[in-house]
Every structure is written in C-alpha cells, then in structure tokens.
Design a protein around this motif. Structure first.
Motif, mmCIF file in Angstrom:
data_model
loop_
_atom_site.group_PDB
_atom_site.id
_atom_site.type_symbol
_atom_site.label_atom_id
_atom_site.label_comp_id
_atom_site.label_asym_id
_atom_site.label_seq_id
_atom_site.Cartn_x
_atom_site.Cartn_y
_atom_site.Cartn_z
ATOM 1 N N HIS A 184 0.690 -1.180 -0.239
ATOM 2 C CA HIS A 184 -0.185 -0.041 0.102
ATOM 3 C C HIS A 184 0.829 1.222 0.048
ATOM 4 C CE1 HIS A 184 -3.476 -2.189 1.977
ATOM 5 N NE2 HIS A 184 -3.457 -2.678 0.623
ATOM 6 N N ASN A 185 2.165 1.155 0.218
ATOM 7 C CA ASN A 185 2.920 2.268 0.358
ATOM 8 C C ASN A 185 3.386 2.735 -0.953
ATOM 9 O OD1 ASN A 185 3.394 3.125 3.211
ATOM 10 N ND2 ASN A 185 4.552 1.054 3.342
ATOM 11 N N LEU A 186 3.059 2.125 -2.232
ATOM 12 C CA LEU A 186 3.585 2.513 -3.419
ATOM 13 C C LEU A 186 2.236 3.109 -3.922
ATOM 14 C CD1 LEU A 186 4.999 -0.979 -4.664
ATOM 15 C CD2 LEU A 186 6.021 1.194 -3.953
ATOM 16 N N SER A 187 1.929 4.323 -3.482
ATOM 17 C CA SER A 187 0.864 5.061 -3.973
ATOM 18 C C SER A 187 1.149 6.037 -5.075
ATOM 19 C CB SER A 187 0.220 5.844 -3.027
ATOM 20 O OG SER A 187 1.251 6.653 -2.295
ATOM 21 N N TRP A 188 0.170 6.671 -5.820
ATOM 22 C CA TRP A 188 0.502 7.416 -6.759
ATOM 23 C C TRP A 188 1.135 8.952 -6.280
ATOM 24 C CZ3 TRP A 188 1.396 8.825 -11.667
ATOM 25 C CH2 TRP A 188 1.647 9.817 -12.086
ATOM 26 N N HIS A 189 0.545 9.309 -5.161
ATOM 27 C CA HIS A 189 1.295 10.382 -4.391
ATOM 28 C C HIS A 189 2.384 10.447 -4.079
ATOM 29 C CE1 HIS A 189 0.962 13.985 -2.110
ATOM 30 N NE2 HIS A 189 1.196 13.579 -1.146
ATOM 31 N N LYS A 190 3.003 9.172 -3.772
ATOM 32 C CA LYS A 190 4.454 9.085 -3.296
ATOM 33 C C LYS A 190 5.119 8.901 -4.588
ATOM 34 C CE LYS A 190 3.363 7.034 0.874
ATOM 35 N NZ LYS A 190 3.306 5.830 1.944
ATOM 36 N N PHE A 193 5.598 12.228 -5.984
ATOM 37 C CA PHE A 193 6.517 13.139 -5.153
ATOM 38 C C PHE A 193 8.116 13.067 -5.712
ATOM 39 C CE2 PHE A 193 9.404 13.615 -1.308
ATOM 40 C CZ PHE A 193 8.889 14.801 -0.885
ATOM 41 N N LEU A 194 8.548 11.460 -5.763
ATOM 42 C CA LEU A 194 9.685 11.152 -6.162
ATOM 43 C C LEU A 194 9.940 11.579 -7.656
ATOM 44 C CD1 LEU A 194 9.901 7.625 -4.697
ATOM 45 C CD2 LEU A 194 11.117 9.864 -4.049
ATOM 46 N N PHE A 195 8.907 11.395 -8.496
ATOM 47 C CA PHE A 195 8.974 11.751 -9.938
ATOM 48 C C PHE A 195 9.202 13.332 -10.198
ATOM 49 C CE2 PHE A 195 7.138 13.055 -14.187
ATOM 50 C CZ PHE A 195 7.735 12.088 -14.768
ATOM 51 N N ASN A 248 13.356 13.273 -0.315
ATOM 52 C CA ASN A 248 13.297 12.218 -1.294
ATOM 53 C C ASN A 248 14.217 10.838 -0.993
ATOM 54 O OD1 ASN A 248 11.600 12.947 -4.080
ATOM 55 N ND2 ASN A 248 12.628 14.756 -3.253
ATOM 56 N N LEU A 249 15.162 11.462 -0.159
ATOM 57 C CA LEU A 249 15.839 9.994 0.276
ATOM 58 C C LEU A 249 15.358 9.640 1.419
ATOM 59 C CD1 LEU A 249 19.862 11.771 0.218
ATOM 60 C CD2 LEU A 249 18.564 9.943 -1.415
ATOM 61 N N MET A 250 14.703 10.407 2.462
ATOM 62 C CA MET A 250 13.819 9.894 3.491
ATOM 63 C C MET A 250 12.892 9.018 3.030
ATOM 64 S SD MET A 250 15.239 10.525 6.061
ATOM 65 C CE MET A 250 14.107 9.610 7.017
ATOM 66 N N GLN A 251 12.074 9.597 1.879
ATOM 67 C CA GLN A 251 10.897 9.004 1.299
ATOM 68 C C GLN A 251 11.325 7.251 0.889
ATOM 69 O OE1 GLN A 251 7.745 8.257 1.089
ATOM 70 N NE2 GLN A 251 7.097 9.981 0.088
ATOM 71 N N VAL A 252 12.382 7.128 -0.067
ATOM 72 C CA VAL A 252 12.914 6.099 -0.168
ATOM 73 C C VAL A 252 13.278 5.313 0.841
ATOM 74 C CG1 VAL A 252 14.926 4.813 -1.561
ATOM 75 C CG2 VAL A 252 13.516 6.947 -2.544
ATOM 76 N N LEU A 253 13.898 5.794 1.958
ATOM 77 C CA LEU A 253 14.423 4.934 3.049
ATOM 78 C C LEU A 253 13.459 4.617 3.956
ATOM 79 C CD1 LEU A 253 16.686 4.153 4.964
ATOM 80 C CD2 LEU A 253 16.573 6.317 6.127
ATOM 81 N N ILE A 254 12.204 5.190 3.985
ATOM 82 C CA ILE A 254 11.015 4.705 4.732
ATOM 83 C C ILE A 254 10.426 3.540 4.021
ATOM 84 C CG2 ILE A 254 8.515 5.512 5.540
ATOM 85 C CD1 ILE A 254 9.574 8.144 6.059
ATOM 86 N N MET A 277 12.117 7.724 11.754
ATOM 87 C CA MET A 277 12.359 7.955 10.389
ATOM 88 C C MET A 277 11.115 9.058 9.613
ATOM 89 S SD MET A 277 14.021 4.611 8.446
ATOM 90 C CE MET A 277 12.763 3.700 9.309
ATOM 91 N N THR A 278 9.997 8.714 10.131
ATOM 92 C CA THR A 278 8.761 9.496 9.794
ATOM 93 C C THR A 278 8.848 10.817 10.319
ATOM 94 O OG1 THR A 278 7.399 7.570 9.849
ATOM 95 C CG2 THR A 278 6.143 9.616 9.553
ATOM 96 N N ASN A 279 9.323 11.142 11.392
ATOM 97 C CA ASN A 279 9.504 12.519 12.021
ATOM 98 C C ASN A 279 10.625 13.213 11.189
ATOM 99 O OD1 ASN A 279 7.458 12.369 14.179
ATOM 100 N ND2 ASN A 279 8.995 11.621 15.429
ATOM 101 N N ALA A 280 11.521 12.210 10.696
ATOM 102 C CA ALA A 280 12.793 13.076 10.063
ATOM 103 C C ALA A 280 12.087 13.441 8.746
ATOM 104 C CB ALA A 280 13.913 12.173 10.108
#
Length: 315
Positions: A184-190, A193-195, A248-254, A277-280
């Motif tokens: 479920h973490n592979l959403s269009w919104h995320k 964000f990376l794209f 973007n690095l934090m998004q990938v790391l999470i 990590m989410t707070n970061a």
C-alpha cells in the motif's frame, strides 16, 4: 500550545493499517519553522511579484518563467499558516476535511510547480548558451505564456489526486502516511513526489554539465557574461539539491525500511519502529518549503535588470 495528557502519552498507533504518530518532535519544531518560512517567503516572493508586475518592462520569455516560479512559491507560502496552526494544536486539524485536502493540494501542486519551473528555467538558459540561434530563444511572451499554462496543467493533473484522499481520523491532516501493508506504500502520491524531483534534477544537471562543456569548448570560461551564467546555474543546482534531496531520500528510506521491518516485526510494533524516520521525513518536507524562501536569490541572479530593481527597492 495546549496538549492533553492522553495525547502526549500516546505512542505511534495504527488505524486501518496506517500509522498515526504523536508527533511530539514535530509539534515542538514545525510551528516556528513554518511561521518563519511564511514571513520570509511571503516578503521575498511578494517583492518579486511586485517587481515583475509593476517595474520590469518589457517582459521576455524567460521573465514569464520566473514570474510563474514566484507565483508557485507565493501560493505555497500562503498555505503554511494552516500547517503551522495544525502542528501548534498538536496535530489537530480544525478546518474540516475539505479544507484539509485543499491545503494539501496547494502544497503538493506548488511544490511540484516549483521543481517544474526550475527545470524550465535551467532548460531556457541551456538553449540560450548551447543553442543560441535556435528559434525557441526568440519565443514571444504570448507563446511562452501558453507553454507555462501547459506546465501548470501538467502539475495540476499530477497532484489533483490529493482531493480523493480519505482521512480516517478527521483531525489528522496528512497526505503522506506510513502503511503497515508494504504494497500500500506504493501510492501515486508518493510516486509523483519522487518523479517531480528526479526528472527535474536530471534535466537541471544535464543542462549545467552541457553548458559548462560548451563554454569550455569556446574558451569563454573567463568571459564576464559566461561567469554570470555559470553562477546562475550553480545557484539553481545548489538550492534545488539542498531543499529537495533530503525529503526524497527519506521517502525512499522509509519505503525500504517498511519492507524490511514488515517481515521481521508484528504489525503492532511496526509503527513505533518507524516513528523516528517518519518524523525526520516531515522535517525534511518543511525543508522543501524553504526552497520558496530561497528562490528570490534565483530571481536576483537571473539578470542585471532584476538585480538593479531589487537594489533600488531595498534601498
């Protein structure tokens, strides 16, 4: 700031497989940070818009790009007081679900708009230096405006999905949620964000490298105009990287850590394990807003005429 004891003592919780965090760190840091970004960004971009509209004449195609970057930044800045109020109230959204989605859309659309217009500005400078005789360099203001409208339409299309977000907790207003179901973490919104970071970064770096190569080939590295072009692109690359790379690095790391820990931990322990990590991540998201504070530096270095207008206005 008033927080109930129950709220302060709450650990990271799971609601319908999504993690809800108590946000103690965010509550203590973000209200003042977002407030400072609102004041500085509002003043800087408001001044830039005033100069573009009232003092900078005639406009060129590059001016159209700079004006719309300032507009995207200014609209984003206007949403920050609502976010500051949200964090100041202890992650309690007080303006209703519709206003929540409008605010999240403003942030998403104009954050993406900023990256798209920075990419377009780098491309414009690339064409003028590397392909100086191309007809696109003599683009009229009206055609440049049509091109910009296309970029706005693209940005709105990519971020309009925010209006479809459903908030299981009516006082919790977030567009980025950690899901204990890794798929479920592979959403269009995320993905968007990376794209909207990766593609502009690639284009900006491509333009910068080729401009440097072209200028060296012409042996123009010491030419005053060339120095200004390189300084301008350096400012674009540095600001873009500093402001957008960490989140973007934090998004990938999470995403990676959620995949890894979901296999090793029971669902009830996954949310607490990811809270740091989410707070970061949310702190680095606030750094992306800082780009809107720093973009007036780009306007300043874009041309001598704008530099003179900024100096006259400030003095």
């Amino acid at each position: 700031m008033s927080l109930t004891p129950a709220f302060l003592s709450a650990a990271a919780k799971m609601h319908n497989s999504k993690c809800h965090f108590n946000g103690t760190v965010l509550i203590s840091v973000l209200p003042s940070l977002l407030g400072a970004e609102f004041v500085l960004g509002g003043l800087g971009n408001g001044l830039a818009l005033w100069i573009f509209c009232c003092h900078l004449k005639p406009w060129k195609s590059s001016t159209v790009l700079l004006f719309n970057l300032a507009m995207a930044d200014f609209l984003l800045i206007m949403a920050l007081p609502f976010r500051a109020s949200y964090y100041n109230a202890g992650l309690q959204w007080m303006y209703g679900e519709a206003m929540c989605n409008i605010c999240l859309f403003m942030l998403a659309m104009n954050r993406s708009g900023s990256t798209v217009f920075l990419m377009a500005i780098a491309g414009d400078r690339y064409m003028r230096v590397v392909h100086p005789h191309h007809r696109i360099n003599s683009l009229s203001v009206s055609r440049a405006t049509c091109f910009v409208m296309g970029l706005w339409l693209l940005t709105i299309t990519m971020t309009a999905h925010v209006f479809s977000l459903k908030h299981t907790n009516t006082t919790y207003c977030e567009s980025f949620m950690v899901d204990t179901e890794p798929s479920h973490n592979l959403s269009w919104h995320k993905f968007e964000f990376l794209f909207s970071f990766i593609i502009p970064l690639v284009v900006i770096l491509y333009c910068t490298v080729h401009i440097i190569g072209k200028l060296r080939g012409r042996q123009l590295a010491q030419h005053e105009k060339t120095k200004k072009a390189l300084c301008f692109l350096t400012v674009v690359v540095v600001l873009f990287t500093i402001c957008f790379l960490p989140s973007n690095l934090m998004q990938v790391l999470i995403w990676v850590e959620t995949q890894r820990r979901a296999r090793a931990l029971p669902p009830a322990e996954l949310c607490p394990a990811l809270e740091g990590m989410t707070n970061a991540f949310f702190l680095t998201i606030s750094l992306t807003y800082f780009n809107s504070v720093l973009d007036p530096v780009i306007y300043y270095f874009s041309s001598p005429a704008i530099q003179n207008l900024f100096r006259k206005t400030l003095h």
